[in-house]
Scaffold this motif. Structure first.
Motif, mmCIF file in Angstrom:
data_model
loop_
_atom_site.group_PDB
_atom_site.id
_atom_site.type_symbol
_atom_site.label_atom_id
_atom_site.label_comp_id
_atom_site.label_asym_id
_atom_site.label_seq_id
_atom_site.Cartn_x
_atom_site.Cartn_y
_atom_site.Cartn_z
ATOM 1 N N SER A 16 24.556 8.423 22.009
ATOM 2 C CA SER A 16 25.049 7.973 22.563
ATOM 3 C C SER A 16 23.513 6.932 22.939
ATOM 4 N N SER A 17 23.271 7.571 24.159
ATOM 5 C CA SER A 17 22.292 6.413 24.960
ATOM 6 C C SER A 17 20.657 5.637 24.173
ATOM 7 N N GLU A 58 18.691 2.660 25.508
ATOM 8 C CA GLU A 58 18.031 3.314 26.619
ATOM 9 C C GLU A 58 16.644 4.343 26.512
ATOM 10 N N ASP A 87 14.331 7.236 30.307
ATOM 11 C CA ASP A 87 15.720 6.740 31.230
ATOM 12 C C ASP A 87 16.695 7.406 31.203
ATOM 13 N N THR A 88 16.937 8.471 30.437
ATOM 14 C CA THR A 88 18.482 8.988 29.605
ATOM 15 C C THR A 88 18.027 10.329 30.951
ATOM 16 N N ASP A 114 15.877 10.755 33.405
ATOM 17 C CA ASP A 114 16.355 10.180 34.901
ATOM 18 C C ASP A 114 17.381 9.843 35.421
ATOM 19 N N ASN A 115 19.091 9.550 34.187
ATOM 20 C CA ASN A 115 19.528 9.191 34.495
ATOM 21 C C ASN A 115 21.034 10.908 34.514
ATOM 22 N N LEU A 116 20.285 11.608 34.005
ATOM 23 C CA LEU A 116 20.445 13.273 33.765
ATOM 24 C C LEU A 116 20.630 13.900 35.189
ATOM 25 N N ALA A 146 19.535 13.047 37.777
ATOM 26 C CA ALA A 146 20.842 12.004 38.777
ATOM 27 C C ALA A 146 21.342 12.865 38.674
ATOM 28 N N MET A 147 22.416 13.347 37.897
ATOM 29 C CA MET A 147 23.389 14.610 37.736
ATOM 30 C C MET A 147 22.654 15.861 38.021
ATOM 31 N N HIS A 186 10.982 14.456 39.518
ATOM 32 C CA HIS A 186 12.144 14.977 40.098
ATOM 33 C C HIS A 186 12.082 16.953 40.554
#
Length: 321
Positions: A89-90, A95, A99-100, A102-104, A106-107, A133
């Protein structure tokens, strides 16, 4: 110096390595795990301690066994579990690792379980989530390079404690590919913390890293001498995928000298237990008659692995409560 694994109250914030943990904290994890084991050592209780929490399995390196036990542990705690095949994946799209993350995050990720081929990757992620975070996000190292595999070390300690009760009179031998083994490092740190008086490592010179003597172990290159009167034998997987160049003549030669057979095991104490982190290479590190024999505790290790991972996740979640 501040331990990056602990919060300001001295509670477990991340689990990155056994090295640096106090004896009190290691025992607390083992005691918590024991509470999750049912009446038999093949039974683990289901408790809703992580209901509403999300556990993300981030495996940048394959390991069906470790990932599955984390998945089962999170499910037994009633957490939501998300498995990500990162290789496909990312990061392959360019990526960056952070970054990966941070995106997770945010979930609403609560716990990241990270396995990575690079030593130190879980530390990098832990520092980043602390900064970006806050204290409600936790990182568990599920194996990084040759460095550490703390939950495997802890489940090995729980297995030893279950069958041997007390650490302070034991002689423990770790056998095989010490050079490439993060399990060996985690086990050595844990055994030292818990007061085991004699830890031995046994293997060929080509599979011994430098600095072992500084870790307080006795080094043996002869299997019979190394196994004499030991209480616990921990066999390691021969990690041919991590070997550069010809460190061994052949698997058959390795088995002849360092494979655990009934004849070699006879040099240990009669009530010695045999362990292996898996997956086993039968006929390379261990003979099937030993792996499946009366002294083997390899299957209970798997159950204790679920209980230890439940303990670590529940203690981490409690630290942020």
């Amino acid at each position: 110096m501040h331990n990056p694994q602990l919060n300001k109250h001295g509670e477990l914030q991340h689990l990155l390595s056994i090295d640096g943990l106090s004896r009190e904290l290691v025992v607390k994890i083992l005691d918590t795990a024991t509470g999750f084991v049912g009446v038999s050592d093949r039974d683990v209780k289901k408790v809703p301690l992580l209901r509403g929490k999300s556990v993300f399995n981030l495996f940048f390196e394959n390991s069906t066994r470790t990932r599955t036990t984390f998945e089962i542990a999170a499910t037994r705690l009633s957490a939501d579990i998300i498995n990500l095949n990162i290789n496909a994946s990312s990061t392959s799209k360019g990526e960056s690792l952070l970054d990966t993350i941070d995106n997770l995050a945010a979930m609403h990720a609560d716990i990241f379980v990270v396995r990575h081929a690079q030593s130190g990757a879980p530390y990098l992620i832990a520092r980043h989530v602390d900064r970006m975070h806050g204290p409600h996000v936790h990182v568990i190292n599920a194996g990084d390079g040759r460095h550490a595999h703390p939950t495997q070390g802890l489940l090995d300690m729980l297995t030893i404690r279950h069958f041997k009760r007390d650490f302070t009179g034991l002689t423990v031998a770790i056998v095989g590919d010490i050079l490439h083994s993060r399990v060996a490092r985690s086990d050595i740190h844990a055994l030292n913390i818990l007061g085991v008086p004699e830890v031995r490592v046994i293997g060929p010179r080509t599979l011994m890293p430098g600095g072992l003597a500084d870790m307080g172990v006795r080094i043996f290159h002869d299997m019979e001498a190394g196994l004499k009167n030991v209480d616990v034998v921990i066999m390691l997987r021969l990690q041919s995928e991590r070997m550069n160049g010809a460190l061994l003549p052949s698997a058959q030669e390795f088995f002849k000298n360092y494979g655990l057979t009934p004849e070699k095991l006879a040099h240990a104490r009669p009530d010695a237990i045999v362990m292996h982190p898996g997956p086993m290479n039968r006929g390379v590190e261990i003979d099937s008659s030993v792996a499946d024999g009366a002294q083997s505790v390899i299957l209970p290790q798997v159950t204790f692995g679920i209980a230890v991972r439940m303990a670590v996740m529940s203690l981490l979640a409690g630290a942020s409560a």
